[in-house]
Design a protein around this motif. Sequence first.
Motif, short mmCIF file in Angstrom:
data_model
loop_
_atom_site.label_atom_id
_atom_site.label_comp_id
_atom_site.label_asym_id
_atom_site.label_seq_id
_atom_site.Cartn_x
_atom_site.Cartn_y
_atom_site.Cartn_z
N ASP A 1 38.94 58.83 26.42
CA ASP A 1 39.31 57.58 25.75
C ASP A 1 39.45 57.78 24.25
O ASP A 1 40.38 57.26 23.63
CB ASP A 1 38.25 56.50 26.03
N GLN A 2 38.50 58.53 23.69
CA GLN A 2 38.54 58.74 22.24
C GLN A 2 39.78 59.53 21.83
O GLN A 2 40.46 59.20 20.86
CB GLN A 2 37.27 59.46 21.78
N ILE A 3 40.06 60.58 22.58
CA ILE A 3 41.22 61.40 22.23
C ILE A 3 42.52 60.62 22.47
O ILE A 3 43.44 60.65 21.66
CB ILE A 3 41.19 62.75 22.99
N ASN A 4 42.55 59.86 23.58
CA ASN A 4 43.72 59.01 23.84
C ASN A 4 43.92 58.02 22.69
O ASN A 4 45.05 57.76 22.28
CB ASN A 4 43.55 58.26 25.16
N ALA A 5 42.81 57.48 22.20
CA ALA A 5 42.91 56.51 21.10
C ALA A 5 43.52 57.17 19.88
O ALA A 5 44.32 56.57 19.16
CB ALA A 5 41.52 55.95 20.77
N GLU A 6 43.15 58.42 19.64
CA GLU A 6 43.72 59.14 18.49
C GLU A 6 45.21 59.36 18.69
O GLU A 6 46.01 59.17 17.77
CB GLU A 6 43.00 60.49 18.30
N ILE A 7 45.58 59.77 19.92
CA ILE A 7 47.01 60.00 20.21
C ILE A 7 47.78 58.70 20.01
O ILE A 7 48.83 58.66 19.38
CB ILE A 7 47.19 60.51 21.67
N ASP A 8 47.19 57.59 20.53
CA ASP A 8 47.87 56.29 20.40
C ASP A 8 48.04 55.90 18.94
O ASP A 8 49.07 55.35 18.55
CB ASP A 8 47.09 55.22 21.16
N ALA A 9 47.00 56.20 18.14
CA ALA A 9 47.08 55.84 16.73
C ALA A 9 48.21 56.59 16.03
O ALA A 9 48.93 56.04 15.21
CB ALA A 9 45.75 56.14 16.04
N ILE A 10 48.35 57.87 16.40
CA ILE A 10 49.42 58.67 15.79
C ILE A 10 50.79 58.12 16.18
O ILE A 10 51.69 58.00 15.35
CB ILE A 10 49.32 60.15 16.23
N THR A 11 50.92 57.81 17.46
CA THR A 11 52.25 57.51 18.00
C THR A 11 52.63 56.04 17.92
O THR A 11 53.68 55.64 18.41
CB THR A 11 52.33 57.97 19.46
N GLU A 12 51.77 55.23 17.31
CA GLU A 12 52.05 53.81 17.26
C GLU A 12 53.33 53.53 16.46
O GLU A 12 54.14 52.69 16.82
CB GLU A 12 50.87 53.07 16.65
N LYS A 13 53.48 54.25 15.36
CA LYS A 13 54.62 54.02 14.47
C LYS A 13 55.36 55.34 14.24
O LYS A 13 54.72 56.36 14.06
CB LYS A 13 54.10 53.48 13.14
N ASP A 14 56.69 55.30 14.24
CA ASP A 14 57.50 56.48 13.92
C ASP A 14 57.09 57.71 14.71
O ASP A 14 57.07 58.82 14.17
CB ASP A 14 57.42 56.81 12.43
N ALA A 15 56.76 57.52 15.97
CA ALA A 15 56.29 58.64 16.77
C ALA A 15 57.33 59.76 16.82
O ALA A 15 57.00 60.94 16.89
CB ALA A 15 55.94 58.19 18.18
N ASP A 16 58.61 59.38 16.78
CA ASP A 16 59.67 60.37 16.93
C ASP A 16 59.81 61.28 15.71
O ASP A 16 60.61 62.19 15.70
CB ASP A 16 61.00 59.68 17.23
N LYS A 17 59.01 61.02 14.68
CA LYS A 17 59.08 61.89 13.50
C LYS A 17 57.79 62.70 13.35
O LYS A 17 57.57 63.35 12.35
CB LYS A 17 59.30 61.06 12.24
N LYS A 18 56.94 62.61 14.37
CA LYS A 18 55.61 63.22 14.20
C LYS A 18 55.31 64.28 15.25
O LYS A 18 55.85 64.27 16.35
CB LYS A 18 54.54 62.12 14.29
N LYS B 1 47.01 57.61 5.71
CA LYS B 1 46.80 56.34 6.43
C LYS B 1 46.69 56.61 7.93
O LYS B 1 45.82 56.06 8.62
CB LYS B 1 47.96 55.38 6.16
N ASP B 2 47.60 57.44 8.42
CA ASP B 2 47.57 57.79 9.85
C ASP B 2 46.25 58.45 10.22
O ASP B 2 45.66 58.15 11.26
CB ASP B 2 48.72 58.76 10.17
N LEU B 3 45.80 59.37 9.37
CA LEU B 3 44.57 60.10 9.68
C LEU B 3 43.38 59.13 9.71
O LEU B 3 42.50 59.25 10.56
CB LEU B 3 44.34 61.21 8.65
N VAL B 4 43.39 58.16 8.77
CA VAL B 4 42.31 57.16 8.75
C VAL B 4 42.40 56.30 10.01
O VAL B 4 41.40 56.01 10.66
CB VAL B 4 42.39 56.32 7.47
N LYS B 5 43.63 55.94 10.37
CA LYS B 5 43.83 55.10 11.56
C LYS B 5 43.30 55.80 12.81
O LYS B 5 42.63 55.19 13.66
CB LYS B 5 45.32 54.84 11.70
N MET B 6 43.58 57.11 12.90
CA MET B 6 43.08 57.89 14.04
C MET B 6 41.56 57.87 14.05
O MET B 6 40.92 57.67 15.10
CB MET B 6 43.54 59.35 13.93
#
Lengths: 833, 95
Positions: free
Chosen positions: A675-692, A152-157
């Motif tokens: 912007d694109q790479i930032n968007a990917e980082i944001d997608a990863i860190t949106e939820k449970d960032a502290d476990k990723k 799901k995260d990978l798709v979100k990114m």
Amino acid sequence: MESGRQNRLKIASRPWNGETLVEDKEDKRQAKQEEQPRIGVYVCHCGLNIAGSVDCADVAKYAATLPNVVLAQDNRYTCSDQGQAGIKKDIKEQRLNRVVVASCSPRLHEPTFRKACEDAGLNKYLFEMANIREHCSWVHLYDRESATDKAKDLVKMAVAKAALLQPAKEAEVPITRKALVIGGGVAGIQAALDLADTGYKVYMVEKEPSIGGMMARIDKTFPTMDCSICILAPKMSDVGHHPNIELLTNSEVAEVKGYIGNFHVKVLKKARYVTKDCSACGECIKVCPIVAPNEFDVGLATRHGIYTPFAQAVPSTYIIDMNLCLNKEGIITCDKCVKACDRQAINFDMKSETEEIEVGTIVVATGADVFDPSVLPNYGYGKYPNVITSLEFERLINAGGPSAGHLLRPSDKKIPKRVAFVQCVGSRSDRAGKLYCSNVCCMNTIKDSLLIKEHWPDTEIYVFYVDIRAFGKGFEDLYKRARKEGVVFIRGLPAEIRENKKTHSLWLIGENTLKREIYRLNADMAILSIGLESRKDSEMIQRLLTLSRNQDGFFLEAHPKLRPVDAATGGIFFAGCAEGPKDIKDSVTQASAAAGRAGILMAQGKVTVEAITPLPFPEKCKACGLCVKVCPYNAITLDKEKKRVEIIEAACGGCGTCAAECAFGALTQNHFTDDQINAEIDAITEKDADKKTVAFCCNWCSYAGADFAGVSRMQYPPHARIIRTMCSGRVSQKFVERAFARGAAAVLVSGCHIGDCHYINANVQTQKRVERMWKKMEQNGLNKARLQLLWASAAEGEKFASKIREMEKTVANVKPEEIEKAKQVFKKALEES
Amino acid sequence: MPERIRHPPLDKEKMEKPETEIHLIKDECKGCGYCIEYCPRKVLEESDEINARGVHPPRIVDGSKCMDCGFCTAVCPDFAIFVTEKQKGEEKKHA
């Protein structure tokens, strides 16, 4: 072409306003309606490859909830004709203007889906892929829940990046219709002849004085028992006389610059000291006082200081070994050969020269070395005179060899009555030698045993083996024939070979694993069937051409099944043992394939290059010149008067290290924008960032290495989310800071090994940046183990997997205070964008 | 060819190396050292003795290394050195 480039430049500098690049009026009308991204997401089951450990329907359902997604579905095989047809239909009917496919690695199917998008009128740069197979289902086989979450995260990114994608037009690059073949063995010869016969100019570079390679040294070939040199010599002669082939022997490739279609190659032509006037009459060798072992005969025969390695050598011109000749540069102390030469072909003033050539394609046919069994003390090679290698045997049994075809024991020069062959010497062993099977030794031994039987039918022959691998066409027949002729095959390699000091006969001691009994066999001679290994200088070729090698040292193909002769670097192809041990037939087949692949490129005469060049924002540029300094291709120049930089797009390799270096945001990279790479980082860190873990992988080595871990089903914990960049040099400090500022537990930056960078040396900048980050983290009291740097090649899947395993502890042990502190320290990174 | 050579050549005995005799006329030598400098096999070196002209003439280190190229003869300004080929079967003499 020129206009194409300018056109692209225009497009690149024009801010994105939602228009696609399609020219047709009808499509323009459609484009107007597409101001908002309309993303279609396709989650592929890949049979059970993905669906086996990821709930694809759930992922698709989740994807439908993401912003800008108008359509999300899961299907069994998205890459199938039906799957592609579905995408095309949706692009037209649902007016999709972005497509995301969550399936395998983009290194495998990105071209397939890009083509499907183009067919439906969508610019191919509006396609994005989420790798949920190699980076997810295959590496988390037994953890369906985490694998689904990660998918799901990978798709979100991918969706987040897709929304920001911009169309681009690719520049066309002309291809020089000339080819370079490195290596003059049978593979190189075949590739060169095929290309030359097609009508292309071919340069063949061979480092030895003559072409012919390993095949010229072998007596007979299996399974047909053809005389090796008899079938090779006419081909060698063809190469020598072909009007389209320029043969450069005693030469080495010294430098390769440029890119697909436009390689500038420097070849060092070492001095031969004998001119082409040489008629190979041999008068000079009669007078030369220097005697040395002939390398071609593995030292079993002698040669002189002036010599030709073997009778059929091409070119037939003699050569002087300057390491042995009495004459040194500028001082001629011995002129016996000069006096003996009627044609005055000897010239001691000859100098090594460098020839510069321009070629469009390169075929790497550098061959393989043989294993040196003297590292195995139990076999006594090099110590006992009657233990020889299979290569030495070939020279002994060869009528043109040192013993005129008589198999002589080196100790007393008598014909042996009992001969033992020992298989797998240096192959299939984790203790001594290489892990892999060398492919040719079993059949070579069977052929050799038949040769002995043919000349001396009474000879007793014993073959000690692990497994006999007679897998090819006609191989089994030959094996049966050998058994019928009375060759004894004994399963179980000797543990030791001992010598009778008086007679120099040998004792082979080991266990017959079929009968479960110890054998002690007396033999007059033992022949070690040595394996093949990668060339000792293949590292040099690897660096010159920015190639990858597998863990066994052989060159790595772009895809093991579908692109078996292509290198990952465009315009470079493999033939023969350089890619892996193989017999003559396979080498010739692969050489013709490589010539065919190179021919396709040259016949087209042009190739498009990916639109991943820098995208400048001149208004932000301060003309500091940092980008100019880091560019490995010198593709950026600083105009001091105008106070701005200029980009030479044709020279750009597309690494993006300039964009990472720019401190003012005046430069980014097409298709990998900030912007694109930032968007990917944001997608990863949106939820449970502290476990990723936010992982940055370069397309050519570490991303491919992560793919390899997936293909090999190496299991590792699911905390990492991979962001693909072309080069690790693209990874700006800002990205790492942003990941921490958004609360990521850890960051991994990974790329090719230093020296192996696909973009010459852009990864040196990566190292500098990460070191700078470590320093910054340390100064601010942060645990710098949270930022990891990994060099992993495309073959080092295990290295990648173990890094992720190792980082799991770091991720688990990160305390909330630490996360919070990092957020504070790097909060500026969020403000900037 | 990258293989390490482990066995001596089978035709090693058949190969003949020129058997030479180096003749030094020590008192003619003026000690220029050309023969020592240019000998490709480094057969000669400077000796400790002092000749009639008050210089150190050369001395033979290892006569078996001589390949009979004759360069020392050609380069000597004082005709103080020459090399002859030994007849086969002739007893080895120390020069």
